[in-house]
Design an enzyme around this catalytic site. Structure first.
Site, PDB file in Angstrom:
ATOM      1  N   ASP A 125       0.815  -1.227   0.000  1.00 21.28           N
ATOM      2  CA  ASP A 125       0.000   0.000   0.000  1.00 21.28           C
ATOM      3  C   ASP A 125       0.841   1.267   0.000  1.00 21.28           C
ATOM      4  O   ASP A 125       0.447   2.273   0.577  1.00 21.28           O
ATOM      5  CB  ASP A 125      -0.956   0.025   1.213  1.00 21.28           C
ATOM      6  CG  ASP A 125      -1.776  -1.238   1.314  1.00 21.28           C
ATOM      7  OD1 ASP A 125      -2.285  -1.673   0.275  1.00 21.28           O
ATOM      8  OD2 ASP A 125      -1.894  -1.792   2.419  1.00 21.28           O
ATOM      9  N   LYS A 178       1.969   2.409  -5.013  1.00 24.51           N
ATOM     10  CA  LYS A 178       2.637   1.966  -6.244  1.00 24.51           C
ATOM     11  C   LYS A 178       1.755   2.192  -7.468  1.00 24.51           C
ATOM     12  O   LYS A 178       2.259   2.444  -8.546  1.00 24.51           O
ATOM     13  CB  LYS A 178       2.968   0.470  -6.162  1.00 24.51           C
ATOM     14  CG  LYS A 178       3.942   0.105  -5.073  1.00 24.51           C
ATOM     15  CD  LYS A 178       4.233  -1.389  -5.068  1.00 24.51           C
ATOM     16  CE  LYS A 178       3.091  -2.251  -4.591  1.00 24.51           C
ATOM     17  NZ  LYS A 178       2.745  -2.140  -3.190  1.00 24.51           N
ATOM     18  N   GLY A 179       0.434   2.062  -7.274  1.00 26.02           N
ATOM     19  CA  GLY A 179      -0.497   2.120  -8.406  1.00 26.02           C
ATOM     20  C   GLY A 179      -0.305   3.368  -9.238  1.00 26.02           C
ATOM     21  O   GLY A 179      -0.137   3.305 -10.454  1.00 26.02           O
ATOM     22  N   GLY A 192      -4.348  -4.456  -4.520  1.00 28.21           N
ATOM     23  CA  GLY A 192      -5.346  -3.509  -5.013  1.00 28.21           C
ATOM     24  C   GLY A 192      -4.657  -2.201  -5.326  1.00 28.21           C
ATOM     25  O   GLY A 192      -3.973  -1.642  -4.493  1.00 28.21           O
ATOM     26  N   HIS A 193      -4.799  -1.753  -6.550  1.00 29.40           N
ATOM     27  CA  HIS A 193      -4.224  -0.468  -6.945  1.00 29.40           C
ATOM     28  C   HIS A 193      -5.371   0.488  -7.183  1.00 29.40           C
ATOM     29  O   HIS A 193      -6.270   0.195  -7.969  1.00 29.40           O
ATOM     30  CB  HIS A 193      -3.478  -0.608  -8.269  1.00 29.40           C
ATOM     31  CG  HIS A 193      -2.116  -1.199  -8.133  1.00 29.40           C
ATOM     32  ND1 HIS A 193      -1.450  -1.276  -6.947  1.00 29.40           N
ATOM     33  CD2 HIS A 193      -1.292  -1.714  -9.068  1.00 29.40           C
ATOM     34  CE1 HIS A 193      -0.257  -1.823  -7.158  1.00 29.40           C
ATOM     35  NE2 HIS A 193      -0.150  -2.108  -8.426  1.00 29.40           N
ATOM     36  N   GLN A 212       1.922  -6.057  -3.037  1.00 32.14           N
ATOM     37  CA  GLN A 212       2.274  -6.078  -1.598  1.00 32.14           C
ATOM     38  C   GLN A 212       3.613  -5.342  -1.394  1.00 32.14           C
ATOM     39  O   GLN A 212       3.866  -4.379  -2.082  1.00 32.14           O
ATOM     40  CB  GLN A 212       2.318  -7.506  -1.038  1.00 32.14           C
ATOM     41  CG  GLN A 212       0.948  -8.177  -0.949  1.00 32.14           C
ATOM     42  CD  GLN A 212       0.523  -8.865  -2.228  1.00 32.14           C
ATOM     43  OE1 GLN A 212       1.286  -9.552  -2.867  1.00 32.14           O
ATOM     44  NE2 GLN A 212      -0.715  -8.689  -2.623  1.00 32.14           N
ATOM     45  N   GLY A 214     -11.114  -2.839   2.174  1.00 23.82           N
ATOM     46  CA  GLY A 214     -11.712  -1.681   2.861  1.00 23.82           C
ATOM     47  C   GLY A 214     -11.283  -1.577   4.320  1.00 23.82           C
ATOM     48  O   GLY A 214     -11.735  -0.701   5.049  1.00 23.82           O
TER      49      GLY A 214
HETATM   50  P1  IMP Z   1      -2.901 -12.794   2.032  1.00 28.39           P
HETATM   51  O1  IMP Z   1      -1.982 -12.237   1.004  1.00 28.39           O
HETATM   52  O2  IMP Z   1      -4.363 -12.572   1.698  1.00 28.39           O
HETATM   53  O3  IMP Z   1      -2.607 -14.219   2.380  1.00 28.39           O
HETATM   54  O4  IMP Z   1      -2.652 -11.976   3.393  1.00 28.39           O
HETATM   55  C1  IMP Z   1      -1.432 -12.090   4.113  1.00 28.39           C
HETATM   56  C2  IMP Z   1      -1.011 -10.748   4.689  1.00 28.39           C
HETATM   57  O5  IMP Z   1      -0.644  -9.866   3.641  1.00 28.39           O
HETATM   58  C3  IMP Z   1      -2.103 -10.014   5.484  1.00 28.39           C
HETATM   59  O6  IMP Z   1      -1.499  -9.319   6.541  1.00 28.39           O
HETATM   60  C4  IMP Z   1      -2.669  -9.046   4.471  1.00 28.39           C
HETATM   61  O7  IMP Z   1      -3.276  -7.924   5.091  1.00 28.39           O
HETATM   62  C5  IMP Z   1      -1.406  -8.664   3.726  1.00 28.39           C
HETATM   63  N1  IMP Z   1      -1.675  -8.206   2.355  1.00 28.39           N
HETATM   64  C6  IMP Z   1      -2.013  -8.952   1.296  1.00 28.39           C
HETATM   65  N2  IMP Z   1      -2.155  -8.192   0.207  1.00 28.39           N
HETATM   66  C7  IMP Z   1      -1.880  -6.934   0.581  1.00 28.39           C
HETATM   67  C8  IMP Z   1      -1.806  -5.684  -0.134  1.00 28.39           C
HETATM   68  O8  IMP Z   1      -2.022  -5.591  -1.330  1.00 28.39           O
HETATM   69  N3  IMP Z   1      -1.470  -4.610   0.622  1.00 28.39           N
HETATM   70  C9  IMP Z   1      -1.176  -4.688   1.939  1.00 28.39           C
HETATM   71  N4  IMP Z   1      -1.222  -5.819   2.639  1.00 28.39           N
HETATM   72  C10 IMP Z   1      -1.568  -6.941   1.958  1.00 28.39           C
END
Ligand code: IMP
Length: 432
Positions: A13, A16-17, A40-41, A224, A302
């Site tokens: 977060d 980057k988007g 999510g971007h 991520q 969200g």
């Molecule tokens: P998972 O990727 O759904 O297995 O989640 C594992 C961890 O990565 C959790 O703490 C999520 O909140 C975090 N996470 C997964 N995708 C994102 C992202 O795009 N941004 C920030 N945190 C993420």
């Protein structure tokens, strides 16, 4: 031509988007290499807001090719929804999207297992996005995963699905005491989705290699962030893929000598979603203020993001792990209200001082940040496009980050619009 990896230098977060969208203008191919629709971007283009989860942001630009590499965990349903949503808004997805036939599929049982296993973990839950990412990568590593290319071989696909369901239904029913899945209906559902996906499948490793040889510029877009990397992040509170630079190689099938630059995106402060240690977190009013000012709510789930001060130990670590050649600093304007800004220079763990990021989760959980207070600028930087227009204190703050991390800041984002950016060094030089 030049090939650049751009990735998150914190816990995701980082904004980057917008940066990827901006750099896309100079790239020919934009590639996602790990993760799935857990990412999510959010992009603001004129009056319109787009949230993309799987398809690279480059899809919004005509004449670019977007690639989903083999390292992605692909949920066919999520992909179809994204394609349809873009089409409804006038953006056609056709030849401009190529998906690796080696991508592992996220199927409904992965989502179910993700949710049930989180419930079972209780207070040690990871706080996943519930998208089935972890269980899909488990199957990949256990060598029972179903890959996108399997959809073009219905018999093989059915056999694999049937075999996997025996194990998955056992888990669902016996361990989680939940409903299992019916082979016939799941087979029919995924085959129908497959009809929509098969036209996009390609040998994307070969495609990228050929493009590079032709002189195209390729942008590898990480999802991520480094601290969520399954090997180098705050394990076990991580995602299940390699969000660091190495993932761009294994997740696309290109070699390291093809990469020219690795750029790390970091906020001027820190955020994290989900559970896990976060030494500079502010749980009181100061964190709340950052969350409000930075609109720190997840684009995918969200969820409110946890907020805290800039952590130079963590970002210096990310610089090392990724071999960063440049930093892109985002959301500097969120700090506009502060008279002084605490920044973390090290951790105290018990009686010991750490200036390098500790690997063991217990150390990180007990880490007490050591702060230095930098002068704030207490005036707006929103929308500034030239370095000289930044308040002196903001310039000093950025120079301090460069010194601490040991990598030059090459771009600064001062707002969500593409134009609200200061460029100190063009990532793709104009002559290329
Ligand atoms: P998972 O990727 O759904 O297995 O989640 C594992 C961890 O990565 C959790 O703490 C999520 O909140 C975090 N996470 C997964 N995708 C994102 C992202 O795009 N941004 C920030 N945190 C993420």
């Amino acid at each position: 031509m030049s090939n650049i990896i751009i990735l998150g230098a914190q816990w995701g977060d980082e904004g980057k988007g917008k940066i990827v969208d901006l750099l896309t203008e100079r790239a020919d191919c934009i590639v996602r290499y790990q993760g799935g629709h857990n990412a999510g971007h959010t992009l603001v283009v004129g009056e319109e807001k787009f949230v993309l989860h799987l398809i690279p942001a480059g899809i919004l630009h005509p004449g670019k090719t977007c690639v989903i590499g083999n390292g992605i965990a692909l949920d066919p349903q999520a992909l179809i929804e994204e394609i349809d949503d873009l089409a409804q808004r006038g953006i056609q997805v056709g030849e401009n999207l190529k998906i690796s036939d080696s991508c592992h599929l996220i199927l409904p049982y992965h989502r179910a297992i993700d949710k049930e296993s989180e419930k079972q973990k209780g207070t040690r839950r990871i706080g996943t996005t519930g998208r089935g990412i972890g269980p899909a990568y488990v199957d990949k590593m256990a060598r029972i995963g179903i890959r996108a290319g399997d959809l073009s071989h219905p018999k093989i696909f059915r056999e694999k699905l049937s075999q996997n369901l025996q194990e998955m239904n056992y888990l669902m029913e016996k361990l989680f005491r939940a409903h299992g899945f019916d082979l016939e209906s799941l087979y029919a559902e995924v085959m129908t989705q497959g009809e929509r996906i098969l036209p996009y499948l390609a040998d994307t490793s070969l495609y990228l290699w050929e493009e590079a040889r032709k002189g195209s510029s390729i942008l590898f877009e990480g999802a991520q962030g480094t601290l969520l990397d399954v090997d180098h992040g705050t394990y076990p509170f991580v995602t299940s893929s390699n969000a660091s630079a190495g993932g761009a190689l294994t997740g696309t099938g290109i070699g390291p000598t093809m990469i020219d630059k690795v750029l790390g995106v970091t906020k001027a402060y820190t955020t994290r979603v989900g559970s896990g240690p976060f030494p500079t977190e502010q749980t009181g009013p100061e964190g709340e203020r950052l969350r409000e000012r930075g609109q720190e709510f997840g684009a995918t789930t969200g969820r409110a993001r946890r907020c805290g001060w800039f952590d130079s130990v963590a970002v210096r670590y990310a610089a090392r792990i990724n071999g960063l050649t440049g930093i892109i600093l985002t959301k500097i304007d969120v700090l506009d209200h502060l008279k002084t800004i605490p920044v973390c220079t090290g951790y105290r763990i018990g009686t010991r001082m750490f200036t390098e990021f500790p690997h063991h989760i217990e150390d990180l959980e007990n880490a007490k940040p050591v702060y230095e207070a930098l002068p704030g600028w207490n005036k707006t930087t929103r929308g500034i496009r030239r370095w000289e227009e930044l308040p002196k204190e903001a310039q000093d703050y950025i120079r301090w980050i460069e010194r601490q991390v040991g990598v030059p800041v090459i771009m600064i984002s001062t707002g969500s619009e593409r134009s609200e950016t200061i460029t100190l060094q063009e990532p793709f030089p104009a002559s290329e």
